[in-house]
Scaffold this motif. Structure first.
Motif, PDB file in Angstrom:
ATOM      1  N   ASP A 211      32.603 163.705 -57.675  1.00  0.00           N
ATOM      2  CA  ASP A 211      33.036 164.665 -56.658  1.00  0.00           C
ATOM      3  C   ASP A 211      33.915 164.004 -55.604  1.00  0.00           C
ATOM      4  N   LEU A 212      33.496 162.815 -55.145  1.00  0.00           N
ATOM      5  CA  LEU A 212      34.239 162.157 -54.076  1.00  0.00           C
ATOM      6  C   LEU A 212      35.581 161.627 -54.564  1.00  0.00           C
ATOM      7  N   LEU A 213      35.636 161.281 -55.850  1.00  0.00           N
ATOM      8  CA  LEU A 213      36.910 160.870 -56.431  1.00  0.00           C
ATOM      9  C   LEU A 213      37.915 162.011 -56.311  1.00  0.00           C
ATOM     10  N   ILE A 214      37.467 163.223 -56.643  1.00  0.00           N
ATOM     11  CA  ILE A 214      38.347 164.388 -56.539  1.00  0.00           C
ATOM     12  C   ILE A 214      38.650 164.688 -55.074  1.00  0.00           C
ATOM     13  N   ALA A 215      37.626 164.537 -54.203  1.00  0.00           N
ATOM     14  CA  ALA A 215      37.842 164.788 -52.775  1.00  0.00           C
ATOM     15  C   ALA A 215      38.861 163.807 -52.206  1.00  0.00           C
ATOM     16  N   GLU A 216      38.739 162.543 -52.611  1.00  0.00           N
ATOM     17  CA  GLU A 216      39.690 161.522 -52.135  1.00  0.00           C
ATOM     18  C   GLU A 216      41.102 161.895 -52.542  1.00  0.00           C
ATOM     19  N   SER A 217      41.247 162.259 -53.826  1.00  0.00           N
ATOM     20  CA  SER A 217      42.592 162.571 -54.298  1.00  0.00           C
ATOM     21  C   SER A 217      43.113 163.823 -53.601  1.00  0.00           C
ATOM     22  N   ALA A 218      42.205 164.763 -53.306  1.00  0.00           N
ATOM     23  CA  ALA A 218      42.626 165.986 -52.622  1.00  0.00           C
ATOM     24  C   ALA A 218      43.122 165.670 -51.214  1.00  0.00           C
TER      25      ALA A 218
END
Lengths: 285, 317
Positions: A211-218
């Motif tokens: 989830d945080l990987l996607i949040a970081e990229s977002a």
């Protein structure tokens, strides 16, 4: 069917094969992060405007170049360090904070439990990207700013799971027995409670990392994440936005990298969850 | 009729608890917002913006009372939030709260469209995938959904723009003036939500198909479709509804990004624009409004569940 064959079939059910696939993927990612520069063909930061927007394969650029002539392959490799690194540190912060809060609430009844569970209930429903955006507006971009922010906004999810699990464990016979024998709270925590929590912590860790990987990229995509020149995958996707029609390959490598990393983490999370369910079922029979 | 003790514990206590929680939420949010602004050092410098003259900084300092002791400032800030005064936008000078409330409509529209589309796709898909988890087409479908969980929603948005606006030129990608403008943003927002819902639904349906009441229906001669739609699916959907709270938070995060990609004039885009411009009064008002929205939505869903699911009512009594 011989006894041996039957055992072999049971030893490799489909679920754990997917788990091993996940571990293999994680190993590859760790290797790429550690070797980093050794795998790169160019300096990921070097701009060469005469080489802008080269297609994959042109002039020795494996995956082409971006709008500033930077080598996309080398940037994607360097992106493993940025994106996975931020994801790792952020998940670590969330895990430590969430576990502390969850265990504190589970072990101490009364005011502390009421306050902590209410706090978690209220913050968990809040869109954490919104708070993250507001925090980053103040403390600025950067590796540790981003890791800290993401960790600070996502720990309640951890805390809720740890709290529920720990509460259940506290009622189990072996912990009650330890308490009746006079084992202190700290010793109970380290020798009985934390080992019991390990499977759920691993599962949560993997899902949170995804989830945080996607949040970081977002966040990077919104221009509020890694420093603008840094080759985080979100930054690279953000760069690709304006060149989609002419240089589609700018989107390809970072997008695939994110998908592979997230799928790997989900495989591990699902696999560990299935494995611990299987063991629990086995223990009952 | 006089209110009985039963009525109090069923309606009165939850309402009081909600109100207390709401006050706690407001206090918490305002504390976070206050310290965020003061964390940087001199908030007057932040509010004045990057290129402000020393005179502007001084004027802002006097206007907001930044020279007073911190505690006085904090209490004043909390008080101003309770009367909904967030100050004026640094960029435009208009009241911050008004700017935020103007953007509420478009965000709600996008949210409703995205959620409706998400349900319309995810419920049948989840039911189909869960009905025969071991058949080959379903296995392939489940794998595809599993992988699609890793695709960030904004990448879907970018690809949609590329395909439908740039290549084919049949759908607009910027703004919200006609119905056609609504298509791509709703699809993008739904793509943030769908993979998780499909997975939960399909797992729930698989589980429900093994339950006694479904097998009883089968024994009584119900066809496969009847079993699925009449018996297994309603319970699977109800089980998935427990996700609603976190899904809502997730959806707001998703609409933040969707609005930026499609220049949708909603709350999320205003928030990002204001953050980039360091327009703090607007950021504070936006975060505050989102907090109230989330709280209200959660309270409403809680009540709705009690109406829909009789088991919950019995549990609480």
């Amino acid at each position: 069917m011989s006894v041996l064959e039957r055992r072999r079939i049971r030893l490799v059910p489909q679920g754990s094969m997917l788990l091993w696939l996940g571990f293999a993927g994680a190993l590859v990612m760790v290797i790429v992060v550690v070797l980093g520069p050794l795998l790169q063909t160019h300096d990921p930061y070097e701009q060469l405007l005469t080489n802008r927007l080269l297609a994959p394969g042109e002039e020795g650029h494996l995956l082409g170049t971006d709008q500033l002539g930077r080598d996309l392959y080398s940037r994607t490799i360097e992106g493993f360090r940025w994106s996975l690194g931020i994801g790792f540190v952020a998940t670590m912060i969330a895990a430590v904070l969430g576990t502390l809060v969850g265990i504190a609430a589970a072990m101490r009844e009364g005011v502390l439990r009421t306050v902590l569970t209410r706090l978690v209930d209220m913050t968990i429903a809040f869109p954490y990207l919104v708070i993250a955006v507001a925090i980053i507006a103040v403390i600025g971009r950067g590796f540790f700013a981003l890791s800290l922010t993401l960790g600070l906004v996502s720990w309640p999810i951890f805390a809720r799971v740890v709290y529920a699990e720990a509460l259940g464990l506290m009622e189990r016979e072996y912990i009650l027995a330890a308490q009746l024998l006079g084992v202190g709270a700290w010793r109970t925590l380290f020798t009985h409670l934390l080992p019991g929590l390990r499977p759920s912590l691993m599962v949560m860790w993997a899902f949170m990392f995804a989830d945080l990987l996607i949040a970081e990229s977002a966040l990077s995509f919104l221009g509020l994440g890694a420093p603008l020149a840094a080759p985080s995958w979100g930054n690279m996707l953000s760069d690709s936005r304006e060149y989609l029609a002419t240089a589609w390959w700018m989107l390809l490598a970072p997008a695939i990298a994110i998908v592979v990393a997230v799928v790997t983490a989900n495989l591990i999370g699902d696999g560990v969850a299935a494995e611990s369910r299987r063991r629990a079922a086995q223990a009952r029979t | 009729m006089l209110p009985t003790l039963g009525a109090w514990s069923r309606w009165g206590r939850p309402v009081v608890r909600r109100v207390l929680e709401f006050v706690g939420l407001l206090a918490g949010i305002s504390t976070v917002l206050f310290f965020l602004l003061h964390l940087t050092g001199d908030p007057a410098v932040v509010l004045a913006g990057e290129f402000a003259t020393p005179e502007t900084v001084e004027r802002i300092s006097a206007r907001y009372g930044f020279d007073d002791p911190l505690l006085v400032q904090y209490l004043r800030f909390v008080a101003s939030i309770f009367v909904l005064d967030f100050g004026e936008s640094v960029a435009s000078g208009a009241p911050a709260l008004g700017l935020v409330l103007d953007r509420l409509g478009p965000t709600m529209l996008l949210a409703v469209l995205g959620v409706a589309l998400n349900m319309a796709v995810s419920v049948p898909l989840g039911a189909w995938l869960g009905s025969r988890p071991d058949a080959v087409p379903q296995r392939l479908g489940n794998t595809a959904v599993f992988v699609s969980q890793g695709i960030p929603g904004y990448v879907v948005g970018l690809l949609l723009i590329q395909l439908f606006s740039v290549q084919l030129g049949i759908l607009p990608s910027v703004g919200m003036s006609t119905w056609w403008h609504w298509v791509l943003p709703s699809v993008t927002l739904a793509s943030f939500l769908a993979p998780k819902l499909v997975r939960v639904l399909s797992a729930n349906v698989t589980e429900a198909m093994r339950e006694d009441y479904v097998r009883t229906a089968q024994a009584a001669g119900a066809g496969r479709l009847t079993m699925l739609w009449r018996h297994a699916l309603p319970n699977a959907v109800l089980g998935a509804a427990a996700l609603a709270g976190t899904q809502l938070a997730f959806m707001l995060s998703g609409s933040l990004i969707t609005e930026v990609i499609f220049a949708w004039p909603g709350l999320g885009r205003l928030l990002i624009d204001s953050v980039v411009r360091l327009d703090f009064p607007v950021v504070q008002a936006a975060v505050f409004v989102i907090a109230v929205l989330v709280f209200a939505a959660n309270a409403v869903t809680d009540v709705l569940f009690q109406v829909i699911d009789p088991r919950l009512r019995r549990q609480q009594a």
